[in-house]
Design an enzyme around this catalytic site. Structure first.
Site, PDB file in Angstrom:
ATOM      1  N   GLY A  55       0.748  -1.245   0.072  1.00  0.00           N
ATOM      2  CA  GLY A  55       0.119   0.198  -0.011  1.00  0.00           C
ATOM      3  C   GLY A  55       0.694   1.283  -0.013  1.00  0.00           C
ATOM      4  CE  LYS A  98      -1.342   9.576  14.593  1.00  0.00           C
ATOM      5  NZ  LYS A  98      -0.875   8.578  13.771  1.00  0.00           N
ATOM      6  CG  ASN A 133      -5.312  11.222  15.092  1.00  0.00           C
ATOM      7  OD1 ASN A 133      -5.202  12.282  14.875  1.00  0.00           O
ATOM      8  ND2 ASN A 133      -4.529  10.312  14.777  1.00  0.00           N
ATOM      9  CG  ASN A 189      -4.610   6.902  10.361  1.00  0.00           C
ATOM     10  OD1 ASN A 189      -3.803   7.470  11.068  1.00  0.00           O
ATOM     11  ND2 ASN A 189      -5.098   7.455   9.247  1.00  0.00           N
TER      12      ASN A 189
END
Length: 325
Positions: free
Chosen positions: A8, A205, A209, A103
């Protein structure tokens, strides 16, 4: 030298592969379409604030290229990994390290925890344990990705900011393979600290997010705008507090509080979250691993999360409306 494969190789994967290739590391980029064609014909161009460079790593669309890789980075959208993992798993070398640089909450999150949730498969991330079964927890190396990058055109990756890829074994050990991977990344001009408590860093994080991403998709607002707007700021703050409460219920101690995290976001002008970029590009949204997984864990641990649940539901409907299939 350590052999790498990047599955990817778009924005983040292309940036990572470009730096590794420039440093002389053997790296294979697995991509497709016009981006793959451009990299094969002209090389991979990485554009950064300090300048730009072109590298010529091996590029292919054949997953079989990962057979000889010692380290496999999966820089796919998290929701696509469920479909691709069964094809990737049988091709992995027995001792290959697999790093899901994605993510949100990773598929391996509850592997090896040694508590009542040990081995639990989040339905929002790996509903039937497909990814865990295909890759295997012993291969997994954790990673928290900080750089921002964008695919500006086929074969051209813009490195916007950040260069840290924090690494860690999911059992918290300081392994030789982590040291080897970190050394290769550090020598390529990136930063790869090894963390014994990578899950804590992941949640630092995620506190931002899990809220910033879906809110930006719903409002189309850049980061500083939605964090300072009179109507949205208190909603964002409350939802971030809920994410922090889930982390606390998991027994984690976050080194950075919600106030600090929000204040830092307010100071970043003109930043589009990854989910807002996906909206603008017409791509599916990573709502489940980034936000839905936190809601799912909140339910498991009986932590109230009304603001986050509402944001998640609205973003989930938005994604369904834009992509009904």
């Amino acid at each position: 030298m350590t052999s790498f494969a990047i599955v990817g190789a778009g924005a983040i994967g292309g940036m990572l592969g470009g730096y590794l290739a420039r440093a002389g590391q053997p790296v294979t980029l697995i991509a497709r379409g016009a981006h793959l064609a451009a990299m094969r014909e002209q090389g991979l161009r990485v554009v950064a604030a300090e300048g730009e460079f072109v590298t010529h790593p091996t590029c292919t669309d054949d997953f079989a290229a990962i057979r000889d890789a010692e380290v496999v980075f999966l820089t796919l959208k998290a929701h696509t990994l469920i479909d691709m993992a069964p094809a990737i798993g049988p091709l992995l070398a027995p001792e290959a390290a697999v790093i899901s640089a994605v993510n949100g909450i990773p598929w391996w999150y509850f592997e090896g925890r040694g508590d009542q949730l040990d081995g639990y498969h989040l339905r929002t991330v790996d509903p039937d344990g497909v990814v865990a079964g295909a890759i295997g927890a012993r291969r997994a190396v954790g990673c928290v990705v900080y750089p921002a990058a964008a695919l500006k055109a086929p074969g051209i990756v813009q490195h916007v900011e950040g260069n840290r890829f924090s690494l860690g074994e999911i059992n918290g050990s300081m392994s030789d393979r982590c040291r080897t991977i970190a050394t290769a990344l550090n020598q390529s001009g990136l930063k790869a600290p090894i963390r014994a408590n990578l899950r804590d860093e992941l949640w630092v994080k995620l506190v931002g997010n899990a809220v910033f991403n879906p809110m930006s998709a719903l409002t189309r607002a850049e980061l500083d705008v939605m964090c300072t707007h009179a109507a949205t700021r208190p909603v964002i703050y409350a939802a971030m507090q809920e994410v922090a409460a889930v982390a606390k219920a998991l027994g984690l101690e976050l080194p950075i509080g919600v106030d600090q995290r929000l204040a830092a976001a307010e100071r970043i002008p003109h930043h589009k979250t990854s989910m807002l970029q996906d909206i603008e590009a017409g791509r599916r949204l990573e709502v489940d691993p980034i936000c839905g997984a936190v809601v799912e864990i909140a339910d498991l641990l009986h932590v109230p999360a009304p603001h986050l649940r509402t944001i998640y539901a609205a973003a989930k409907l938005l994604d369904h409306t834009l992509h009904p299939d």
